[in-house]
Design a protein around this motif. Structure first.
Motif, PDB file in Angstrom:
ATOM      1  N   ASN A   1      36.464  40.995  35.645  1.00 24.86           N
ATOM      2  CA  ASN A   1      36.713  41.028  34.027  1.00 24.86           C
ATOM      3  C   ASN A   1      35.276  40.594  33.379  1.00 24.86           C
TER       4      ASN A   1
ATOM      5  N   THR B   1      43.259  50.260  36.642  1.00 24.42           N
ATOM      6  CA  THR B   1      43.147  49.964  35.416  1.00 24.42           C
ATOM      7  C   THR B   1      42.941  51.123  34.032  1.00 24.42           C
TER       8      THR B   1
ATOM      9  N   TRP C   1      38.751  40.499  27.688  1.00 28.39           N
ATOM     10  CA  TRP C   1      38.921  42.599  27.373  1.00 28.39           C
ATOM     11  C   TRP C   1      38.508  42.205  26.189  1.00 28.39           C
TER      12      TRP C   1
ATOM     13  N   THR D   1      46.947  44.625  37.112  1.00 24.18           N
ATOM     14  CA  THR D   1      46.837  44.956  35.650  1.00 24.18           C
ATOM     15  C   THR D   1      47.916  44.676  34.904  1.00 24.18           C
TER      16      THR D   1
ATOM     17  N   SER E   1      33.391  44.003  30.904  1.00 24.60           N
ATOM     18  CA  SER E   1      33.173  43.876  29.025  1.00 24.60           C
ATOM     19  C   SER E   1      32.272  44.397  28.880  1.00 24.60           C
TER      20      SER E   1
ATOM     21  N   PRO F   1      43.404  44.609  31.566  1.00 24.55           N
ATOM     22  CA  PRO F   1      42.384  43.640  32.137  1.00 24.55           C
ATOM     23  C   PRO F   1      42.969  43.931  33.923  1.00 24.55           C
ATOM     24  N   TYR F   2      42.177  42.879  34.388  1.00 20.17           N
ATOM     25  CA  TYR F   2      42.447  42.619  35.744  1.00 20.17           C
ATOM     26  C   TYR F   2      42.870  41.353  35.988  1.00 20.17           C
ATOM     27  N   TYR F   3      43.763  41.483  36.874  1.00 22.43           N
ATOM     28  CA  TYR F   3      45.106  39.913  36.892  1.00 22.43           C
ATOM     29  C   TYR F   3      44.806  39.807  38.092  1.00 22.43           C
TER      30      TYR F   3
ATOM     31  N   ILE G   1      41.737  35.681  30.750  1.00 23.88           N
ATOM     32  CA  ILE G   1      41.094  36.610  30.710  1.00 23.88           C
ATOM     33  C   ILE G   1      41.279  38.249  29.879  1.00 23.88           C
TER      34      ILE G   1
END
Length: 400
Positions: free
Chosen positions: A128, A255, A100, A195, A132, A261-263, A96
């Motif tokens: 994600n 975010t 990013w 995030t 990007s 990033p989004y986790y 991830i």
């Protein structure tokens, strides 16, 4: 985490960063501090003073992180009937972070690679990848690709909501006429989502990975004006726009303008019942309207008037009898509770059964338990469909 280190970490946050600087993206630069592995690779790829071979090698290493993770996850799912989340969490987070980093690099030639990864991705990785794709510079292929995702009802509502946001971000047409709702939302109502963030950045000094530093609560999605948007409840510094305890309608806000990033989404090991999820979501919507504020010192993580991000999400779950993280992390040498500690204490919610918040005069697709119990009406009322039912949970009030 060692209590002494945690207390020193918080002191470093308060001494090294001003919240106002963070809120305006003006983080101080310190080349002596530890950098994550993916950050080092990203900087190498963006260093115009380096030769092309060095830059290309850094990009290849980031791509390999994603390829290796997806390959291992695919093999694990075939051979052991295991989910892709916990087989190797470290590899997942690195993948991830690498996605990013590729977005930050911004090379439009990466579009073909990102779209290839998309075909083998779960929802979190897809989200994600979409972000990007939207960051790549002079990328003429992103608009049509993202519009295809946004208009596709086979994609989950949360994935489509990110695509709609990125279409707006790149100034590409972002309205779908006669939009067909998704069959699935993709995240279950009242799951916790994660995030990056300011405290996580400090703790990242001793970690090879980018930090998990901010927690929020997923409320649902909304269809309006030919688009799908998200509804999130979280708590941020008061000078954010909006700040404090708030309800927001974008991943961009969650975010911090796609700075992190989004986790993914997680919940307690014993999952909340449908009724508990509705109570949590309804409470979050109500609290977001009350002008509650952020605790800069983290001395009041769980209110009742001041909160921080992880204390707020902890409070919402505890209000219905659930406890995401052991209390020892919140007091004494365990204080303060951090987003990473909450993240790792929870379990990924792999097969969500969430609900879509529908606009006026819309029809309900694939009704679930919340609709059967009529609780859906209470939640959707918070967004103008019907007046919400009175909550039985006592709500804090802001200080004068």
């Amino acid at each position: 985490m060692n209590g002494t280190f945690k207390n020193l970490t918080l002191t470093a946050v308060l001494l090294s960063f001003s919240v106002s600087a963070y809120a305006t993206n003006a983080l101080p630069v310190d080349d002596t501090r530890h950098k994550s592995e993916t950050t080092v690779l990203m900087q190498q790829a963006m260093d115009e003073g380096s030769d092309s071979a060095t830059r290309d090698s850094a990009v290849d290493a980031l791509l390999a992180n994603i390829e290796n993770y997806q390959s291992a996850a695919l093999n694990a799912s075939k051979s052991a009937n295991k989910g892709v989340y916990e087989d190797n969490l470290k590899a997942r987070l690195k993948a991830i972070d690498s996605i990013w980093s590729l977005g930050e690099i911004g090379d439009p030639r990466l579009m073909s690679k990102l779209s290839k990864f998309y075909g083998e991705a779960d929802d979190v990785v897809k989200m994600n990848l979409i972000i990007s794709m939207g960051k790549l510079k002079s990328n003429t292929k992103a608009g049509p690709y993202l519009f295809g995702v946004a208009s596709n009802p086979q994609e989950t509502a949360v994935v489509r909501s990110v695509a709609f946001e990125m279409l707006e971000h790149i100034n590409y047409p972002s309205t779908v006429l006669n939009l067909v709702p998704s069959k699935e939302v993709g995240i279950e109502q009242a799951d916790l989502i994660f995030t990056g963030g300011i405290t996580g950045t400090i703790s990242g000094w001793v970690s090879p990975d980018l930090p998990i530093g901010h927690a929020g609560l997923f409320v649902g999605t909304e269809i309006k004006n030919g688009k799908i948007s998200v509804v999130i409840a979280d708590c941020v510094p008061d000078n954010f726009k909006p700040g404090g305890v708030r309800n927001i309608d974008s991943w961009n806000n969650f975010t911090h303008h796609f700075m992190y990033p989004y986790y993914g989404n997680r919940t307690t090991p014993v999952k909340p019942t449908a009724a508990q999820r509705e109570r949590i979501a309804r409470l979050a919507i109500e609290m977001g309207k009350r002008g509650l504020t952020y605790s800069d010192t983290h001395g009041s993580q769980k209110g009742p008037v001041k909160f921080d991000c992880v204390g707020y999400t902890e409070f919402l779950y505890e209000a219905v009898g659930l406890n995401p993280t052991e209390n020892s992390y919140e007091t004494g040498w365990g204080w303060p509770l951090t987003p990473w500690e909450q993240f790792i204490a929870l379990k990924p919610n792999v097969k969500p059964q969430g609900q879509i918040i529908l606009p006026n005069n819309a029809t309900i697709i694939m009704p679930g338990q919340a609709i059967i119990t009529q609780g859906f009406n209470a939640l959707s009322g918070a967004f103008g469909v019907r007046a919400p039912e009175a909550s039985s949970i006592p709500l804090p009030v802001p200080a004068n």
